[in-house]
Motif scaffolding. Sequence first.
Motif, mmCIF file in Angstrom:
data_model
loop_
_atom_site.group_PDB
_atom_site.id
_atom_site.type_symbol
_atom_site.label_atom_id
_atom_site.label_comp_id
_atom_site.label_asym_id
_atom_site.label_seq_id
_atom_site.Cartn_x
_atom_site.Cartn_y
_atom_site.Cartn_z
ATOM 1 N N LEU A 157 -75.834 31.429 56.613
ATOM 2 C CA LEU A 157 -74.818 30.716 57.596
ATOM 3 C C LEU A 157 -73.502 30.496 56.633
ATOM 4 N N THR A 158 -73.479 29.993 55.900
ATOM 5 C CA THR A 158 -72.148 29.678 54.842
ATOM 6 C C THR A 158 -71.513 30.794 54.734
ATOM 7 N N VAL A 159 -72.223 31.977 54.227
ATOM 8 C CA VAL A 159 -71.468 33.298 53.973
ATOM 9 C C VAL A 159 -70.716 33.783 55.348
ATOM 10 N N ILE A 169 -90.895 25.782 52.981
ATOM 11 C CA ILE A 169 -90.215 25.649 54.103
ATOM 12 C C ILE A 169 -88.742 25.412 53.624
ATOM 13 N N LEU A 170 -88.498 24.531 52.477
ATOM 14 C CA LEU A 170 -87.309 24.325 51.779
ATOM 15 C C LEU A 170 -86.547 25.743 51.621
ATOM 16 N N LEU A 171 -87.276 26.365 50.766
ATOM 17 C CA LEU A 171 -86.848 27.690 50.541
ATOM 18 C C LEU A 171 -86.330 28.628 51.743
ATOM 19 N N PHE A 172 -86.980 28.348 52.812
ATOM 20 C CA PHE A 172 -86.612 29.178 54.092
ATOM 21 C C PHE A 172 -85.204 28.466 54.534
ATOM 22 N N ILE A 173 -85.206 27.021 54.557
ATOM 23 C CA ILE A 173 -84.033 26.388 55.048
ATOM 24 C C ILE A 173 -82.871 26.759 54.229
ATOM 25 N N ILE A 174 -83.136 26.718 52.759
ATOM 26 C CA ILE A 174 -82.110 27.058 51.881
ATOM 27 C C ILE A 174 -81.563 28.447 52.241
ATOM 28 N N THR A 175 -82.121 29.389 52.710
ATOM 29 C CA THR A 175 -81.896 30.780 52.672
ATOM 30 C C THR A 175 -81.120 31.173 53.930
ATOM 31 N N VAL A 176 -81.109 30.081 54.991
ATOM 32 C CA VAL A 176 -80.641 30.006 56.253
ATOM 33 C C VAL A 176 -79.396 29.703 55.844
ATOM 34 N N PHE A 230 -74.006 26.061 44.479
ATOM 35 C CA PHE A 230 -74.959 25.184 44.471
ATOM 36 C C PHE A 230 -76.276 25.503 45.352
ATOM 37 N N TRP A 231 -76.148 26.129 46.542
ATOM 38 C CA TRP A 231 -77.181 26.571 47.168
ATOM 39 C C TRP A 231 -77.794 27.762 46.763
ATOM 40 N N LEU A 232 -77.160 28.684 45.973
ATOM 41 C CA LEU A 232 -77.879 29.632 45.164
ATOM 42 C C LEU A 232 -78.680 29.116 44.028
ATOM 43 N N TYR A 233 -78.309 28.110 43.258
ATOM 44 C CA TYR A 233 -79.198 27.600 42.166
ATOM 45 C C TYR A 233 -80.282 26.459 42.667
ATOM 46 N N PHE A 234 -79.956 25.914 43.925
ATOM 47 C CA PHE A 234 -80.929 25.224 44.432
ATOM 48 C C PHE A 234 -82.160 26.130 44.953
ATOM 49 N N TRP A 235 -81.728 27.386 45.459
ATOM 50 C CA TRP A 235 -82.662 28.291 45.898
ATOM 51 C C TRP A 235 -83.537 28.920 44.661
ATOM 52 N N ILE A 236 -82.973 29.116 43.594
ATOM 53 C CA ILE A 236 -83.532 29.629 42.429
ATOM 54 C C ILE A 236 -84.517 28.562 42.107
ATOM 55 N N ALA A 237 -84.148 27.235 41.837
ATOM 56 C CA ALA A 237 -84.828 26.153 41.373
ATOM 57 C C ALA A 237 -86.127 26.253 42.327
ATOM 58 N N THR A 238 -86.132 26.054 43.614
ATOM 59 C CA THR A 238 -87.299 26.093 44.519
ATOM 60 C C THR A 238 -87.907 27.134 44.348
#
Length: 193
Positions: free
Chosen positions: A34-36, A23-30, A71-79
């Motif tokens: 949205l940011t981009v 779920i966290l991975l999906f939220i980070i992807t969204v 930040f969001w990309l590294y957090f996505w990779i970590a997840t």
Amino acid sequence: MEWTDLEAKYAQARSNEATSKKILLFIITVLIILTVTASLSEFQELFFYNDDHFFVKESSSTVLLILLLPFWLYFWIATLQFLLNYSFKLSMTLAIKSGVSGCLLLIIGFYPFNYYVETTLIDKGYIYCNWLTGSSVRAPDVWLKNEYLCLQDGSVVLSDVYKWFEIHNEKGIEPKLEELEILIQKARSEINR
């Protein structure tokens, strides 16, 4: 990036938290999308609009959100690494460093970037319209080429005025003051009804 095996101390947590991490991975992807999207659309609005537009609605600080993308990309990779049973220590360290750096750059760059955008719009003949700018801090600033179209009565029916201005922008026609006054009167009468 390091793709080494997950540490033994996280193995049990991984099996217990797999659903929440998906779920966290999906939220980070969204959030990344949205940011981009928001940053690029605002960048395009600010720097690639037609000079024949009489109305510009800008929220220049949205462009700076792109600074938080690492930040969001590294957090996505970590997840993702956590879900795939890989060590996520380096990714989280990079996420924290890039998050702190991004926030600092955002804070430092906020005023200079806003100043640059405002002076560019002023140089192109736009005038800031306080009455048509929403009261919220997040509301976009409204700039008009004709200061007479900045009516205090329009502040009550902002969404109607914005739509009407955008239609005229697309047509490349600057509206008449009388037409705007009639639109505002109609919109206000509908609200009162």
